[in-house]
Design a protein around this motif. Structure first.
Motif, short mmCIF file in Angstrom:
data_model
loop_
_atom_site.label_atom_id
_atom_site.label_comp_id
_atom_site.label_asym_id
_atom_site.label_seq_id
_atom_site.Cartn_x
_atom_site.Cartn_y
_atom_site.Cartn_z
N TRP A 29 0.84 -1.19 0.00
CA TRP A 29 0.00 0.00 0.00
C TRP A 29 0.88 1.25 0.00
O TRP A 29 1.88 1.32 0.74
CB TRP A 29 -0.88 0.05 1.25
CG TRP A 29 -1.76 -1.14 1.44
CD1 TRP A 29 -3.05 -1.30 1.02
CD2 TRP A 29 -1.42 -2.35 2.12
NE1 TRP A 29 -3.54 -2.51 1.38
CE2 TRP A 29 -2.56 -3.20 2.06
CE3 TRP A 29 -0.28 -2.83 2.77
CZ2 TRP A 29 -2.58 -4.47 2.63
CZ3 TRP A 29 -0.29 -4.09 3.32
CH2 TRP A 29 -1.43 -4.90 3.26
N GLN A 121 -4.95 -10.80 10.18
CA GLN A 121 -5.05 -9.52 10.88
C GLN A 121 -3.77 -8.70 10.73
O GLN A 121 -2.66 -9.21 10.91
CB GLN A 121 -5.30 -9.75 12.37
CG GLN A 121 -6.64 -10.38 12.70
CD GLN A 121 -7.76 -9.37 12.70
OE1 GLN A 121 -7.66 -8.30 13.30
NE2 GLN A 121 -8.86 -9.71 12.04
N LEU A 132 -6.62 -4.80 12.66
CA LEU A 132 -7.61 -4.61 11.61
C LEU A 132 -7.46 -5.75 10.63
O LEU A 132 -6.33 -6.18 10.34
CB LEU A 132 -7.37 -3.27 10.91
CG LEU A 132 -8.49 -2.66 10.07
CD1 LEU A 132 -9.67 -2.28 10.96
CD2 LEU A 132 -7.99 -1.44 9.32
N PRO A 133 -8.56 -6.29 10.10
CA PRO A 133 -8.41 -7.30 9.04
C PRO A 133 -7.59 -6.74 7.88
O PRO A 133 -7.79 -5.59 7.47
CB PRO A 133 -9.86 -7.59 8.63
CG PRO A 133 -10.67 -7.26 9.83
CD PRO A 133 -9.98 -6.08 10.46
N ASP A 135 -7.72 -7.25 4.83
CA ASP A 135 -8.51 -6.85 3.67
C ASP A 135 -9.25 -5.53 3.89
O ASP A 135 -9.89 -5.01 2.97
CB ASP A 135 -9.47 -7.96 3.24
CG ASP A 135 -10.50 -8.33 4.29
OD1 ASP A 135 -10.57 -7.65 5.35
OD2 ASP A 135 -11.24 -9.31 4.09
N GLN A 136 -9.17 -4.97 5.10
CA GLN A 136 -9.73 -3.64 5.37
C GLN A 136 -8.65 -2.58 5.56
O GLN A 136 -8.95 -1.42 5.85
CB GLN A 136 -10.62 -3.69 6.61
CG GLN A 136 -11.83 -4.59 6.49
CD GLN A 136 -12.66 -4.62 7.76
OE1 GLN A 136 -12.66 -3.67 8.55
NE2 GLN A 136 -13.37 -5.72 7.97
N LEU A 137 -7.39 -2.97 5.39
CA LEU A 137 -6.29 -2.06 5.68
C LEU A 137 -6.14 -0.97 4.63
O LEU A 137 -5.65 0.11 4.92
CB LEU A 137 -4.99 -2.86 5.79
CG LEU A 137 -3.75 -2.15 6.31
CD1 LEU A 137 -3.98 -1.61 7.72
CD2 LEU A 137 -2.54 -3.08 6.29
N ARG A 139 -7.33 0.80 0.50
CA ARG A 139 -8.30 1.10 -0.55
C ARG A 139 -7.54 1.07 -1.88
O ARG A 139 -6.32 0.98 -1.91
CB ARG A 139 -8.92 2.49 -0.35
CG ARG A 139 -9.50 2.74 1.03
CD ARG A 139 -10.85 2.11 1.22
NE ARG A 139 -11.44 2.56 2.48
CZ ARG A 139 -11.25 1.95 3.65
NH1 ARG A 139 -10.45 0.89 3.73
NH2 ARG A 139 -11.83 2.40 4.75
N ALA A 149 -5.88 2.89 4.05
CA ALA A 149 -7.14 3.54 4.37
C ALA A 149 -6.85 4.80 5.19
O ALA A 149 -5.95 4.81 6.02
CB ALA A 149 -8.04 2.60 5.16
N ALA A 180 -15.21 3.98 10.53
CA ALA A 180 -13.81 4.41 10.41
C ALA A 180 -13.45 5.38 11.52
O ALA A 180 -12.36 5.31 12.12
CB ALA A 180 -13.57 5.04 9.05
N TRP A 183 -13.12 3.41 14.77
CA TRP A 183 -11.87 2.64 14.84
C TRP A 183 -10.69 3.57 15.13
O TRP A 183 -9.86 3.28 16.00
CB TRP A 183 -11.62 1.89 13.53
CG TRP A 183 -10.35 1.08 13.60
CD1 TRP A 183 -10.22 -0.20 14.04
CD2 TRP A 183 -9.03 1.53 13.26
NE1 TRP A 183 -8.90 -0.58 14.00
CE2 TRP A 183 -8.15 0.45 13.54
CE3 TRP A 183 -8.51 2.72 12.77
CZ2 TRP A 183 -6.77 0.54 13.32
CZ3 TRP A 183 -7.13 2.82 12.56
CH2 TRP A 183 -6.28 1.74 12.83
#
Length: 207
Positions: A29, A121, A132-133, A135-137, A139, A149, A180, A183
């Motif tokens: 990323w 994670q 955080l998972p 796959d959510q880290l 975009r 993100a 968001a 978190w």
């Protein structure tokens, strides 16, 4: 760490990194100020470097992919000292900051940051309770460039804010939905419970 002390920076652009990492085969990323710009969709300021975050468990693949580059690790982190990252060397905690240039006489162009993971994670290197998972880290922007993100990047920027971090917070805050914001507020509370950003993230609950 001072770029003036350790050498000149001419940072790559996110699209340059996307070309380099096109066939990486592992998650990565764009991080730092460029991540905020990719989120908001416009340039905000000039940048002195370009950060790319990868998971520590993928470091051997990164090292192989950049085998022809000149790579140095900050050892110890944040002390203004670099040493060569030797081929085959496994970088263990707390080492996480790698400066990259295409050849020794070239300026630095990419800064790699290694982060931790536990299965599926992402685990913060600042506090392993902050997770955080994976796959959510991040975009992906409209051209396919992955970036952290905004809430994750703002968590990193919250440690010791500078003018540019405050500007990034102002630019990214409208993009954060309720989960968001929750978190980010929870993560910041764990490392800095009196941080001024908390009043902006959860104004109703803190009145």
């Amino acid at each position: 760490m001072s770029a003036e002390v350790l050498g000149r920076w001419v940072p790559d652009r996110p699209e340059d990194v996307a070309t380099i990492f096109a066939d990486a085969g592992f998650p990565w990323w764009i991080a730092g100020g460029y991540a905020i710009e990719l989120a908001v969709g416009r340039e905000l300021r000039a940048h002195g470097d370009l950060d790319v975050l990868v998971l520590r468990r993928d470091q051997a693949r990164v090292r192989e992919m950049l085998a022809r580059w000149d790579l140095y690790v900050a050892d110890p982190p944040g002390q203004g000292k670099l040493r060569a990252w030797r081929p085959g060397e496994v970088l263990r905690k707390p080492l996480h900051d790698i400066w990259c240039r295409r050849k020794p006489e070239a300026p630095w162009s990419v800064q790699l940051m290694l982060d931790e993971a536990d299965g599926s994670q992402w685990v913060s290197r600042r506090d392993p309770a902050i997770r955080l998972p994976i796959d959510q880290l991040g975009r992906t922007n409209e051209t396919g460039i992955p970036y952290l993100a905004p809430e994750v990047q703002l968590f990193y920027k919250a440690k010791s804010t500078r003018d540019k971090d405050e500007a990034d917070f102002e630019a990214a805050l409208p993009l954060l939905d309720a989960p968001a914001r929750a978190w980010l507020a929870g993560a910041i509370t764990m490392i800095a419970p009196d941080h001024p950003w908390l009043r902006r993230l959860l104004p109703i609950s803190r009145t």
